[in-house]
Enzyme design. Structure first.
Site, mmCIF file in Angstrom:
data_model
loop_
_atom_site.group_PDB
_atom_site.id
_atom_site.type_symbol
_atom_site.label_atom_id
_atom_site.label_comp_id
_atom_site.label_asym_id
_atom_site.label_seq_id
_atom_site.Cartn_x
_atom_site.Cartn_y
_atom_site.Cartn_z
ATOM 1 N N THR A 60 56.161 -14.918 23.441
ATOM 2 C CA THR A 60 54.432 -14.875 22.300
ATOM 3 C C THR A 60 53.544 -14.267 22.732
ATOM 4 O O THR A 60 53.405 -13.483 23.937
ATOM 5 C CB THR A 60 54.250 -16.386 21.614
ATOM 6 O OG1 THR A 60 55.534 -16.410 20.724
ATOM 7 C CG2 THR A 60 53.294 -15.857 20.768
ATOM 8 N N ARG A 90 64.328 -17.802 9.979
ATOM 9 C CA ARG A 90 63.415 -18.681 10.121
ATOM 10 C C ARG A 90 61.793 -18.248 10.239
ATOM 11 O O ARG A 90 62.088 -17.628 11.056
ATOM 12 C CB ARG A 90 63.897 -19.335 11.909
ATOM 13 C CG ARG A 90 63.289 -20.766 12.429
ATOM 14 C CD ARG A 90 62.140 -19.650 13.750
ATOM 15 N NE ARG A 90 61.541 -20.407 14.422
ATOM 16 C CZ ARG A 90 60.682 -20.634 15.262
ATOM 17 N NH1 ARG A 90 60.412 -19.011 15.208
ATOM 18 N NH2 ARG A 90 60.064 -21.592 15.894
ATOM 19 N N VAL A 91 60.686 -19.216 10.661
ATOM 20 C CA VAL A 91 59.829 -18.224 10.649
ATOM 21 C C VAL A 91 59.144 -19.722 11.317
ATOM 22 O O VAL A 91 59.035 -20.679 10.731
ATOM 23 C CB VAL A 91 58.850 -18.353 9.664
ATOM 24 C CG1 VAL A 91 57.516 -17.827 9.173
ATOM 25 C CG2 VAL A 91 59.416 -17.906 8.035
ATOM 26 N N GLY A 92 57.953 -19.297 12.493
ATOM 27 C CA GLY A 92 57.668 -20.434 13.537
ATOM 28 C C GLY A 92 55.898 -20.478 13.263
ATOM 29 O O GLY A 92 55.667 -19.632 11.645
ATOM 30 N N ASP A 93 55.440 -21.309 13.763
ATOM 31 C CA ASP A 93 54.117 -21.461 14.089
ATOM 32 C C ASP A 93 53.032 -19.572 13.765
ATOM 33 O O ASP A 93 52.404 -19.879 13.619
ATOM 34 C CB ASP A 93 53.621 -21.950 15.059
ATOM 35 C CG ASP A 93 54.530 -21.344 16.253
ATOM 36 O OD1 ASP A 93 55.416 -21.524 16.537
ATOM 37 O OD2 ASP A 93 52.606 -21.763 17.718
ATOM 38 N N GLY A 141 54.903 -21.251 21.967
ATOM 39 C CA GLY A 141 56.077 -23.028 22.203
ATOM 40 C C GLY A 141 56.968 -23.171 21.064
ATOM 41 O O GLY A 141 57.033 -22.395 20.318
ATOM 42 N N GLY A 159 57.690 -24.038 18.068
ATOM 43 C CA GLY A 159 57.380 -23.468 16.955
ATOM 44 C C GLY A 159 56.783 -24.787 16.098
ATOM 45 O O GLY A 159 55.958 -24.826 15.537
HETATM 46 N N1 ASP Z 1 55.715 -19.994 19.003
HETATM 47 C C1 ASP Z 1 56.823 -18.760 19.093
HETATM 48 C C2 ASP Z 1 57.971 -19.885 17.458
HETATM 49 O O1 ASP Z 1 57.879 -21.114 17.894
HETATM 50 C C3 ASP Z 1 57.862 -19.106 20.326
HETATM 51 C C4 ASP Z 1 57.007 -18.910 21.155
HETATM 52 O O2 ASP Z 1 55.981 -18.783 21.873
HETATM 53 O O3 ASP Z 1 57.876 -19.248 22.353
HETATM 54 O O4 ASP Z 1 57.871 -18.959 16.884
#
Ligand code: ASP
Length: 315
Positions: free
Chosen positions: A183, A211-214, A235, A237
């Protein structure tokens, strides 16, 4: 950045290239040098904006675009692949002066998702657009669309293959942080005191389709408020969403009067208590920077008004 004239502006910029670093033992000097160069280029792009009196929102945009274009990092070109072998890109941006924000989620064709997030913020009545709608909006606003193979690198194909072998029980080794995370993000304070944050990612290897993350979620992966700080996270998410990481850093500063570094550490510890690892970068309205992480390393760097670029990977 050595030969520049000393800036009369007071500003600060911090960036990250993800908490998914290679283990220190596997990081060969040549590879490390490439990461460092990539981070320095992004810092310089943001610095050039701030140094000439530009805004924090322009600076974080410029820095993130450079990182999205760099195939080493998991955002834009070089993004990871999901379980279906496709790229679905998430990005967001927030302006601390106005609390305006924009995001795209699961976009497939936008070369620079952060530019689309910004267009959502500035040119739509919405905060987030997802999937085909995000791609279509970006096209309508004149942003560059690419065929999905533009994003694919050999390294990400190998990571997906390893992940699928693990899933079928044909590989016993655990996935490294480098295979899982990545990221990119930037936070900045400009010379008139405005804060901004932006984050962009491919998510993680072998994530479910859709899937959608943070990274797309304002308040989780990205947050900025002139009253407190600007935050960009990287990290696990799902845990960052549940811990509302970015807003939590800001809330701790606002209501508990913690410093940016105490608030950043505490917010990350709350996420760790839920089971999520990662890191974040944050800058407060006086230009103080915090970059805590709970993984082995985090690609990161910062530059202040004096133009001195500092880049680090491990502790
Ligand atoms: N935070 C990101 C997500 O979950 C991935 C990452 O930062 O490693 O999509």
């Amino acid at each position: 950045m050595a030969a520049r004239t000393k800036s009369k502006y007071h500003f600060a910029l911090a960036i990250h290239g993800g908490a998914g670093t290679l283990p220190r033992a596997q990081m060969q000097p040549q590879r490390e040098a490439r990461y460092r160069t990539g981070l320095e280029r992004a810092l310089r792009a943001g610095y050039d904006v701030l140094h000439t009196g530009g805004s924090s929102i322009d600076a974080v945009t410029a820095a993130v675009v450079v990182l999205e274009d760099d195939p080493l990092f998991n955002a834009g070109r070089g993004a990871v692949l999901n379980e279906a072998g496709a790229h679905e890109l998430d990005a967001s941006i927030m302006d601390g002066a106005t609390l305006r924000a924009g995001a795209v989620a699961a976009a497939r064709r936008i070369r620079n998702p952060v530019l689309a997030a910004r267009a959502v913020m500035e040119k739509s009545p919405h905060v987030m657009l997802a999937g085909a709608g995000a791609d279509a909006f970006a096209r309508k606003k004149g942003l560059e669309l690419v065929t999905p193979d533009y994003f694919t690198t050999r390294q990400r194909l190998v990571s997906l293959e390893l992940a699928l072998l693990r899933k079928r029980g044909r590989l016993s080794s655990k996935a490294t942080a480098a295979e899982k995370h990545g990221t990119v993000g930037a936070v900045a304070l400009d010379s008139v005191g405005n804060l901004a944050a932006a984050t962009s990612t491919g998510g993680f290897t072998n994530k479910m389709a859709g899937r959608v993350g943070d990274t797309s979620i304002i308040g989780a992966g990205t947050y900025a408020n002139n009253e407190t700080c600007a935050v960009s996270g990287t990290g696990d998410g799902e845990f960052f969403i549940r811990g509302v990481l970015g807003h939590n850093v800001s809330a701790r500063m606002r209501y508990l009067h913690e410093s940016v570094s105490a608030a950043a550490r505490a917010a990350l510890a709350e996420v760790a208590a839920l089971g999520g690892l990662g890191g974040l970068i944050a800058v407060d309205r006086r230009g103080r920077i915090a970059m805590p992480f709970t993984t082995e390393g985090m690609y990161r760097g910062h530059v202040l008004g004096n133009g001195k670029v500092v880049v680090s990977i491990f502790r």
